[in-house]
Design a protein around this motif. Structure first.
Motif, PDB file in Angstrom:
ATOM      1  N   GLU A 240       0.848  -1.187   0.000  1.00  0.00           N
ATOM      2  CA  GLU A 240       0.000   0.000   0.000  1.00  0.00           C
ATOM      3  C   GLU A 240       0.887   1.242   0.000  1.00  0.00           C
ATOM      4  O   GLU A 240       1.809   1.347   0.807  1.00  0.00           O
ATOM      5  CB  GLU A 240      -0.902   0.034   1.235  1.00  0.00           C
ATOM      6  N   LEU A 241       0.616   2.146  -0.917  1.00  0.00           N
ATOM      7  CA  LEU A 241       1.276   3.452  -0.898  1.00  0.00           C
ATOM      8  C   LEU A 241       0.540   4.293   0.135  1.00  0.00           C
ATOM      9  O   LEU A 241      -0.671   4.484   0.045  1.00  0.00           O
ATOM     10  CB  LEU A 241       1.219   4.102  -2.276  1.00  0.00           C
ATOM     11  N   ALA A 242       1.271   4.785   1.141  1.00  0.00           N
ATOM     12  CA  ALA A 242       0.617   5.506   2.231  1.00  0.00           C
ATOM     13  C   ALA A 242       1.536   6.580   2.792  1.00  0.00           C
ATOM     14  O   ALA A 242       2.732   6.619   2.505  1.00  0.00           O
ATOM     15  CB  ALA A 242       0.218   4.529   3.337  1.00  0.00           C
ATOM     16  N   LYS A 243       0.939   7.426   3.596  1.00  0.00           N
ATOM     17  CA  LYS A 243       1.666   8.471   4.323  1.00  0.00           C
ATOM     18  C   LYS A 243       2.537   9.332   3.399  1.00  0.00           C
ATOM     19  O   LYS A 243       3.645   9.715   3.731  1.00  0.00           O
ATOM     20  CB  LYS A 243       2.534   7.843   5.420  1.00  0.00           C
ATOM     21  N   MET A 244       1.982   9.627   2.201  1.00  0.00           N
ATOM     22  CA  MET A 244       2.691  10.546   1.307  1.00  0.00           C
ATOM     23  C   MET A 244       2.349  11.976   1.704  1.00  0.00           C
ATOM     24  O   MET A 244       1.176  12.334   1.808  1.00  0.00           O
ATOM     25  CB  MET A 244       2.330  10.324  -0.161  1.00  0.00           C
ATOM     26  N   ALA A 245       3.359  12.766   1.936  1.00  0.00           N
ATOM     27  CA  ALA A 245       3.157  14.166   2.311  1.00  0.00           C
ATOM     28  C   ALA A 245       4.351  14.985   1.858  1.00  0.00           C
ATOM     29  O   ALA A 245       5.479  14.512   1.885  1.00  0.00           O
ATOM     30  CB  ALA A 245       2.965  14.292   3.823  1.00  0.00           C
ATOM     31  N   VAL A 246       4.082  16.222   1.442  1.00  0.00           N
ATOM     32  CA  VAL A 246       5.130  17.140   0.999  1.00  0.00           C
ATOM     33  C   VAL A 246       4.990  18.430   1.788  1.00  0.00           C
ATOM     34  O   VAL A 246       3.884  18.946   1.980  1.00  0.00           O
ATOM     35  CB  VAL A 246       5.034  17.431  -0.512  1.00  0.00           C
ATOM     36  N   SER A 247       6.107  18.946   2.242  1.00  0.00           N
ATOM     37  CA  SER A 247       6.117  20.186   3.014  1.00  0.00           C
ATOM     38  C   SER A 247       5.498  21.324   2.213  1.00  0.00           C
ATOM     39  O   SER A 247       5.708  21.433   0.999  1.00  0.00           O
ATOM     40  CB  SER A 247       7.558  20.542   3.397  1.00  0.00           C
ATOM     41  N   SER A 248       4.731  22.171   2.910  1.00  0.00           N
ATOM     42  CA  SER A 248       4.103  23.312   2.227  1.00  0.00           C
ATOM     43  C   SER A 248       5.145  24.234   1.620  1.00  0.00           C
ATOM     44  O   SER A 248       4.896  24.901   0.605  1.00  0.00           O
ATOM     45  CB  SER A 248       3.229  24.091   3.216  1.00  0.00           C
ATOM     46  N   LYS A 249       6.336  24.285   2.206  1.00  0.00           N
ATOM     47  CA  LYS A 249       7.405  25.133   1.686  1.00  0.00           C
ATOM     48  C   LYS A 249       7.980  24.592   0.380  1.00  0.00           C
ATOM     49  O   LYS A 249       8.665  25.317  -0.336  1.00  0.00           O
ATOM     50  CB  LYS A 249       8.516  25.266   2.723  1.00  0.00           C
ATOM     51  N   ALA A 250       7.714  23.305   0.107  1.00  0.00           N
ATOM     52  CA  ALA A 250       8.296  22.675  -1.086  1.00  0.00           C
ATOM     53  C   ALA A 250       7.242  22.351  -2.142  1.00  0.00           C
ATOM     54  O   ALA A 250       7.522  21.628  -3.091  1.00  0.00           O
ATOM     55  CB  ALA A 250       9.031  21.398  -0.679  1.00  0.00           C
ATOM     56  N   LYS A 251       6.043  22.896  -1.979  1.00  0.00           N
ATOM     57  CA  LYS A 251       4.990  22.659  -2.966  1.00  0.00           C
ATOM     58  C   LYS A 251       5.380  23.263  -4.311  1.00  0.00           C
ATOM     59  O   LYS A 251       6.058  24.268  -4.391  1.00  0.00           O
ATOM     60  CB  LYS A 251       3.676  23.290  -2.494  1.00  0.00           C
ATOM     61  N   GLY A 252       4.905  22.635  -5.383  1.00  0.00           N
ATOM     62  CA  GLY A 252       5.134  23.153  -6.724  1.00  0.00           C
ATOM     63  C   GLY A 252       6.493  22.844  -7.292  1.00  0.00           C
ATOM     64  O   GLY A 252       6.861  23.377  -8.343  1.00  0.00           O
ATOM     65  N   LYS A 253       7.256  21.981  -6.646  1.00  0.00           N
ATOM     66  CA  LYS A 253       8.594  21.647  -7.127  1.00  0.00           C
ATOM     67  C   LYS A 253       8.655  20.228  -7.716  1.00  0.00           C
ATOM     68  O   LYS A 253       9.727  19.722  -8.008  1.00  0.00           O
ATOM     69  CB  LYS A 253       9.616  21.793  -5.994  1.00  0.00           C
ATOM     70  N   GLY A 254       7.486  19.604  -7.861  1.00  0.00           N
ATOM     71  CA  GLY A 254       7.435  18.265  -8.452  1.00  0.00           C
ATOM     72  C   GLY A 254       7.901  17.171  -7.509  1.00  0.00           C
ATOM     73  O   GLY A 254       8.177  16.052  -7.959  1.00  0.00           O
ATOM     74  N   ILE A 255       7.971  17.465  -6.203  1.00  0.00           N
ATOM     75  CA  ILE A 255       8.476  16.467  -5.254  1.00  0.00           C
ATOM     76  C   ILE A 255       7.508  15.292  -5.122  1.00  0.00           C
ATOM     77  O   ILE A 255       7.933  14.137  -5.001  1.00  0.00           O
ATOM     78  CB  ILE A 255       8.752  17.132  -3.891  1.00  0.00           C
TER      79      ILE A 255
END
Length: 316
Positions: A240-255
């Motif tokens: 299961e792919l789970a707990k994916m999260a990206v920092s708000s400071k790094a949004k829009g960078k394709g992370i």
């Protein structure tokens, strides 16, 4: 010092605007020379009406590629000068059409010699040019219709910033980040549940020791995103792919995309045939990312999460 030599092609908008201003200034003098009572900015509206008769403002705007408010303003100016007038549509009394007045029709006849001379002058300049600017503009406009300058620059930005992203394996030192970033997004949109607490408090026991994995995205060396692969006891799905999260400071960078592809490759290397995930449709950016990664909606699986209203799978 030449500004355009230094700035190069990124100043194309400035250069085209300066060229437009130069041509518009000459156009005003040309109208005066032929004693034609028009302003350069009126020309597109005047021309389509002189060629095709009455039209609504919406139709004119669509034909000349201007906004409705811009055409409305020009029409008002030309009505004030007695060149245009409004009349009710014969088939739809709720709609007004714009037409040339008697004065407008006189100008349409008067301007024909000006048309002839301007067309020949422009064509002669194009013939003297090494590159046909008219055709180049058509090609450039076509390319912008396929993909806007904003979209192109956004893609370049993501490609450049992606070079600063490094995907690494989870280590105990990343636990505070893994826990806090997931708690933040869950508490922002939903309510923490028992299954969340177990995996976030002790990822080693509940994820890693059971055959799963966690990947961490570093941006400029600092943690910026996480994603877990949780081993499943399911005959249909391996992880299961789970707990994916990206920092708000790094949004829009394709992370998110880079993490998703890295997790996909990791699952494939671990022998997985299918990956499963659960989410909620209010998380539109996440759902769009999953679709982009190739996940497809499925139904009928039990879930420990109250917030889950969509389930998806990816065949590897």
């Amino acid at each position: 010092m030449n500004f355009f030599d230094n700035a190069g092609v990124m100043a194309i908008g400035t250069r085209l605007r300066m060229l437009s201003e130069k041509l518009t200034e000459d156009a005003s003098r040309i109208y005066e020379m032929y004693e034609v009572a028009l302003k350069p900015k009126w020309f597109p509206v005047f021309y389509v009406l002189s060629q095709n008769g009455q039209k609504s403002i919406t139709t004119i705007a669509n034909e000349i590629g201007h906004s409705h408010p811009s055409v409305s303003k020009i029409v008002r100016e030309m009505v004030k000068e007695g060149i245009l007038s409004e009349k009710k549509d014969s088939k739809d009394g709720r709609k007004n059409n714009i037409v040339l007045t008697a004065r407008g029709k006189n100008i349409a006849n008067q301007i024909l010699e000006q048309y002839h001379d301007v067309e020949h002058a422009v064509q002669a300049m194009l013939d003297q040019s090494r590159h046909n600017m008219w055709q180049a503009i058509e090609e450039f406009e076509f390319l912008l219709e396929q993909k806007s300058m904003l979209k192109r620059v956004t893609e370049e930005k993501k490609q450049r910033e992606a070079l600063k992203v490094q995907i690494v394996n989870y280590e105990p030192k990343y636990h505070p980040f893994f826990k806090s970033i997931n708690e933040d997004w869950i508490n922002t949109h939903f309510v923490m549940e028992e299954a969340d607490r177990r995996s976030l408090e002790n990822p080693k026991e509940y994820i890693l020791d059971k055959g799963g994995d966690i990947l961490v995205a570093l941006y400029d060396g600092e943690p910026a995103g996480v994603c877990a692969l949780i081993k499943m006891n399911d005959p249909e799905y391996d992880y299961e792919l789970a707990k994916m999260a990206v920092s708000s400071k790094a949004k829009g960078k394709g992370i998110g995309w880079l993490l998703g592809k890295a997790v996909e490759n990791q699952a494939r290397a671990m022998g997985a045939r299918k990956i499963y995930l659960e989410s909620n449709t209010i998380l539109k950016p996440a759902i769009n990312l999953y679709h982009k990664l190739g996940f497809k909606k499925v139904i009928g699986h039990t879930t420990p999460y109250k917030r889950c209203n969509i389930q998806m799978e990816l065949e590897l």
